[in-house]
Design a protein around this motif. Sequence first.
Motif, PDB file in Angstrom:
ATOM      1  N   TRP A 254       0.879  -1.119   0.000  1.00 43.06           N
ATOM      2  CA  TRP A 254      -0.020  -0.129   0.134  1.00 43.06           C
ATOM      3  C   TRP A 254       0.793   1.179   0.044  1.00 43.06           C
ATOM      4  CZ3 TRP A 254      -4.709   1.516  -0.840  1.00 43.06           C
ATOM      5  CH2 TRP A 254      -5.270   2.875  -0.415  1.00 43.06           C
ATOM      6  N   GLN A 255       1.785   1.146   0.956  1.00 45.79           N
ATOM      7  CA  GLN A 255       2.624   2.726   0.848  1.00 45.79           C
ATOM      8  C   GLN A 255       3.380   3.157  -0.155  1.00 45.79           C
ATOM      9  OE1 GLN A 255       1.738   4.519   3.793  1.00 45.79           O
ATOM     10  NE2 GLN A 255       2.785   6.193   2.894  1.00 45.79           N
ATOM     11  N   CYS A 256       4.089   2.179  -0.900  1.00 46.40           N
ATOM     12  CA  CYS A 256       4.907   2.310  -1.842  1.00 46.40           C
ATOM     13  C   CYS A 256       4.199   2.536  -3.177  1.00 46.40           C
ATOM     14  CB  CYS A 256       6.220   1.130  -1.959  1.00 46.40           C
ATOM     15  SG  CYS A 256       5.772  -0.425  -2.217  1.00 46.40           S
TER      16      CYS A 256
ATOM     17  N   LEU B 246      -4.723   5.936  -4.664  1.00 48.95           N
ATOM     18  CA  LEU B 246      -6.047   5.414  -3.871  1.00 48.95           C
ATOM     19  C   LEU B 246      -6.248   6.115  -2.750  1.00 48.95           C
ATOM     20  CD1 LEU B 246      -5.856   1.430  -4.627  1.00 48.95           C
ATOM     21  CD2 LEU B 246      -7.305   3.136  -5.864  1.00 48.95           C
ATOM     22  N   ARG B 247      -7.373   6.286  -2.118  1.00 46.67           N
ATOM     23  CA  ARG B 247      -7.684   6.931  -1.097  1.00 46.67           C
ATOM     24  C   ARG B 247      -7.709   5.862   0.057  1.00 46.67           C
ATOM     25  NH1 ARG B 247     -12.534   8.799  -4.444  1.00 46.67           N
ATOM     26  NH2 ARG B 247     -13.281   7.160  -3.511  1.00 46.67           N
TER      27      ARG B 247
ATOM     28  N   SER C 161      -9.491   0.544   3.060  1.00 50.30           N
ATOM     29  CA  SER C 161     -10.455   0.005   4.093  1.00 50.30           C
ATOM     30  C   SER C 161     -11.438  -0.959   3.462  1.00 50.30           C
ATOM     31  CB  SER C 161     -11.385   1.427   4.899  1.00 50.30           C
ATOM     32  OG  SER C 161     -10.416   2.078   5.662  1.00 50.30           O
ATOM     33  N   ILE C 162     -11.577  -0.711   2.314  1.00 51.83           N
ATOM     34  CA  ILE C 162     -12.675  -1.398   1.424  1.00 51.83           C
ATOM     35  C   ILE C 162     -11.954  -2.722   1.246  1.00 51.83           C
ATOM     36  CG2 ILE C 162     -13.791  -1.855  -0.826  1.00 51.83           C
ATOM     37  CD1 ILE C 162     -14.360   1.326  -0.753  1.00 51.83           C
ATOM     38  N   ALA C 163     -10.554  -2.506   0.986  1.00 49.61           N
ATOM     39  CA  ALA C 163      -9.720  -3.774   0.463  1.00 49.61           C
ATOM     40  C   ALA C 163      -9.902  -4.809   1.985  1.00 49.61           C
ATOM     41  CB  ALA C 163      -8.309  -3.276   0.351  1.00 49.61           C
TER      42      ALA C 163
END
Length: 91
Positions: free
Chosen positions: A58-60, A66-67, A72-74
């Motif tokens: 996610w971070q990189c 993406l927001r 959270s949806i993931a």
Amino acid sequence: MDHHHSVRTALDLLKPRLEAYMHGRLKSCFGALYLSPGPRLVCNPHTQALLSILLDYWQCCFSNVLRPSERSIAHELKAARNLWAHEAEIT
């Protein structure tokens, strides 16, 4: 239609779209390194693997496109997939 069937249908619809998005995003993020061992997607990954890669990287790779609400949806999708896969009660 019961909840297990609904979750299965949703996962079946999600997988090819998520897989295409993940391939494109990881190639964009890692370039030539995408072909090296690491976050590269294996042939025909499960939805669980796709969601895990999205969250792990996610971070990189994803936080700039993406927001946080989509993260959270993931997490919710991964939890629903786990309930479905382990035949737990889905409400």
